[in-house]
Each structure stands twice: as C-alpha cells, then as structure tokens.
Design a protein around this motif. Structure first.
Motif, PDB file in Angstrom:
ATOM      1  N   SER A 280       0.806  -1.218   0.000  1.00 18.54           N
ATOM      2  CA  SER A 280       0.000   0.000   0.000  1.00 18.54           C
ATOM      3  C   SER A 280       0.848   1.281   0.000  1.00 18.54           C
ATOM      4  O   SER A 280       0.307   2.375  -0.182  1.00 18.54           O
ATOM      5  CB  SER A 280      -0.950   0.019   1.206  1.00 18.54           C
ATOM      6  OG  SER A 280      -0.213   0.129   2.409  1.00 18.54           O
ATOM      7  N   LEU A 281       2.142   1.153   0.194  1.00 20.55           N
ATOM      8  CA  LEU A 281       3.009   2.337   0.210  1.00 20.55           C
ATOM      9  C   LEU A 281       3.218   2.871  -1.203  1.00 20.55           C
ATOM     10  O   LEU A 281       3.504   2.099  -2.123  1.00 20.55           O
ATOM     11  CB  LEU A 281       4.380   1.997   0.803  1.00 20.55           C
ATOM     12  CG  LEU A 281       4.419   1.604   2.267  1.00 20.55           C
ATOM     13  CD1 LEU A 281       5.814   1.094   2.637  1.00 20.55           C
ATOM     14  CD2 LEU A 281       4.032   2.781   3.144  1.00 20.55           C
ATOM     15  N   PRO A 282       3.113   4.179  -1.393  1.00 22.42           N
ATOM     16  CA  PRO A 282       3.422   4.732  -2.717  1.00 22.42           C
ATOM     17  C   PRO A 282       4.932   4.683  -2.962  1.00 22.42           C
ATOM     18  O   PRO A 282       5.732   4.652  -2.025  1.00 22.42           O
ATOM     19  CB  PRO A 282       2.923   6.174  -2.624  1.00 22.42           C
ATOM     20  CG  PRO A 282       2.960   6.499  -1.172  1.00 22.42           C
ATOM     21  CD  PRO A 282       2.709   5.209  -0.435  1.00 22.42           C
ATOM     22  N   ASP A 283       5.316   4.672  -4.212  1.00 23.03           N
ATOM     23  CA  ASP A 283       6.744   4.659  -4.564  1.00 23.03           C
ATOM     24  C   ASP A 283       7.486   5.814  -3.906  1.00 23.03           C
ATOM     25  O   ASP A 283       8.642   5.682  -3.520  1.00 23.03           O
ATOM     26  CB  ASP A 283       6.928   4.739  -6.085  1.00 23.03           C
ATOM     27  CG  ASP A 283       6.387   3.510  -6.809  1.00 23.03           C
ATOM     28  OD1 ASP A 283       6.409   2.407  -6.225  1.00 23.03           O
ATOM     29  OD2 ASP A 283       5.942   3.667  -7.956  1.00 23.03           O
ATOM     30  N   GLU A 284       6.820   6.956  -3.751  1.00 27.17           N
ATOM     31  CA  GLU A 284       7.440   8.147  -3.179  1.00 27.17           C
ATOM     32  C   GLU A 284       7.773   7.972  -1.692  1.00 27.17           C
ATOM     33  O   GLU A 284       8.565   8.735  -1.142  1.00 27.17           O
ATOM     34  CB  GLU A 284       6.524   9.364  -3.337  1.00 27.17           C
ATOM     35  CG  GLU A 284       6.252   9.756  -4.770  1.00 27.17           C
ATOM     36  CD  GLU A 284       5.197   8.867  -5.451  1.00 27.17           C
ATOM     37  OE1 GLU A 284       4.281   8.363  -4.763  1.00 27.17           O
ATOM     38  OE2 GLU A 284       5.310   8.670  -6.667  1.00 27.17           O
ATOM     39  N   ALA A 285       7.165   7.001  -1.022  1.00 24.55           N
ATOM     40  CA  ALA A 285       7.442   6.778   0.395  1.00 24.55           C
ATOM     41  C   ALA A 285       8.787   6.100   0.623  1.00 24.55           C
ATOM     42  O   ALA A 285       9.342   6.159   1.720  1.00 24.55           O
ATOM     43  CB  ALA A 285       6.332   5.935   1.035  1.00 24.55           C
ATOM     44  N   ILE A 286       9.322   5.468  -0.421  1.00 29.43           N
ATOM     45  CA  ILE A 286      10.604   4.763  -0.301  1.00 29.43           C
ATOM     46  C   ILE A 286      11.739   5.777  -0.287  1.00 29.43           C
ATOM     47  O   ILE A 286      11.704   6.784  -0.992  1.00 29.43           O
ATOM     48  CB  ILE A 286      10.780   3.760  -1.468  1.00 29.43           C
ATOM     49  CG1 ILE A 286       9.631   2.738  -1.489  1.00 29.43           C
ATOM     50  CG2 ILE A 286      12.138   3.066  -1.396  1.00 29.43           C
ATOM     51  CD1 ILE A 286       9.492   1.882  -0.252  1.00 29.43           C
ATOM     52  N   LEU A 287      12.746   5.515   0.524  1.00 28.00           N
ATOM     53  CA  LEU A 287      13.939   6.357   0.583  1.00 28.00           C
ATOM     54  C   LEU A 287      14.796   6.073  -0.649  1.00 28.00           C
ATOM     55  O   LEU A 287      15.366   4.997  -0.774  1.00 28.00           O
ATOM     56  CB  LEU A 287      14.739   6.055   1.856  1.00 28.00           C
ATOM     57  CG  LEU A 287      16.038   6.835   2.035  1.00 28.00           C
ATOM     58  CD1 LEU A 287      15.749   8.312   2.264  1.00 28.00           C
ATOM     59  CD2 LEU A 287      16.844   6.259   3.200  1.00 28.00           C
ATOM     60  N   TRP A 288      14.825   7.026  -1.555  1.00 27.87           N
ATOM     61  CA  TRP A 288      15.624   6.912  -2.777  1.00 27.87           C
ATOM     62  C   TRP A 288      16.856   7.794  -2.622  1.00 27.87           C
ATOM     63  O   TRP A 288      16.728   9.005  -2.482  1.00 27.87           O
ATOM     64  CB  TRP A 288      14.829   7.353  -4.009  1.00 27.87           C
ATOM     65  CG  TRP A 288      13.573   6.569  -4.224  1.00 27.87           C
ATOM     66  CD1 TRP A 288      12.300   7.012  -4.039  1.00 27.87           C
ATOM     67  CD2 TRP A 288      13.460   5.213  -4.660  1.00 27.87           C
ATOM     68  NE1 TRP A 288      11.406   6.017  -4.327  1.00 27.87           N
ATOM     69  CE2 TRP A 288      12.087   4.897  -4.715  1.00 27.87           C
ATOM     70  CE3 TRP A 288      14.387   4.228  -4.994  1.00 27.87           C
ATOM     71  CZ2 TRP A 288      11.611   3.644  -5.098  1.00 27.87           C
ATOM     72  CZ3 TRP A 288      13.911   2.987  -5.381  1.00 27.87           C
ATOM     73  CH2 TRP A 288      12.550   2.699  -5.427  1.00 27.87           C
TER      74      TRP A 288
END
Length: 159
Positions: free
Chosen positions: A107-115
């Motif tokens: 359910s996490l959006p891609d933007e929630a990941i630490l890039w």
C-alpha cells in the motif's frame, strides 16, 4: 526518472511485533521498562548484523569517522549510509527467494521509499538536507547473502 519500488508479491509478509504477540505468562514477568522498550524499538534480528523488517530509526546527526553513518534514535543508535543506499540501488536483489516485506508494503506509494544515490557523499548531503529528524522504517529486505558482505539489502520508508 521516477523510481518504482519492486513488486514483492513473492515475498514473505512480516507482521509487526506487538505486546499482544507475547505470551501472557511472559508479560507477567516483564518489567514496565522492558515493555516500553519493546514498544519503542520494535523487532530486531538478534545475533546477526541484519536488520528486521519493522525496525525504525529517527535520523539525528552525521557521525564523522571511518565510514559514513548517522546517529539515530529507535531500533539502533546508528545507521550506515551503506545500508540506506544499498537496497534502492540494487532492486534486482529483491527478486530472489527469501525476500521479506512489511504488512503495509504493497500500500506504500513509490514516493514513500527512501531513494538515495549510490554516491555516499551525495547521499550524506541529501540526508542532511531532507531527513534529519525524520523517521525511516525498514519495509523490505532481500534474502541473506545479497550484498558484498553476505548480508541483506533493505528498503526504507520515510514516515
């Protein structure tokens, strides 16, 4: 280029540990301090250099020394830049059997990941500009033996 988190449909789902998961007989003998620590720190993988899905860190400050790392509050007192940049720069490692994910990973959006970039110096600059005081949580990890030291790669969500 917009980054996309890996599809971990094959990954084992790791449920968050809570006090309700501990047998009542054990809860009776645990001190209030131990219960508070468990609630605060969450699950840790004991006796390994690996981090568990669900561990979390609030980034406090850069720690100068032999390698790039940050002081943290949370599951551990420090977090290396190597660990923070490894997973998001080796997404292929999560395709292998043995990957794990948090209950809420899908359910996490891609933007929630630490890039972060693979260049540690640039990653440190970004962390200092954007993530001091922010909470990072391990939301996925690769199988063991995926990094060059025989450990796992991790994906962090920024909360």
């Amino acid at each position: 280029m917009k980054m996309k988190k890996p599809n971990l449909a094959h990954a084992e789902i790791i449920k968050k540990t809570s006090l309700s998961d501990i047998p009542k007989s054990m809860l009776k003998i645990m001190s209030p301090e131990a219960k508070k620590a468990l609630e605060k720190n969450g699950a840790k993988e004991i006796a390994t250099n690996n981090m568990a899905v669900g561990e979390w860190f609030v980034i406090e400050r850069y720690l100068p020394g032999n390698y790039h790392k940050f002081a943290t509050d949370g599951s551990r007192s420090e977090l290396s830049v190597f660990r923070m940049v490894g997973g998001c720069n080796h997404l292929h490692a999560f395709d292998n059997p043995g990957a794990e994910k948090a209950e809420d990973y899908d359910s996490l959006p891609d933007e929630a990941i630490l890039w972060l970039p693979d260049n540690f110096g640039k990653a440190v600059e970004i962390i200092e500009q954007k993530y001091i005081g922010r909470k990072l949580r391990v939301v996925a990890r690769s199988a063991d033996g995926m990094d060059q030291y025989g450990h796992r790669y991790y994906l962090f969500a920024v909360e």
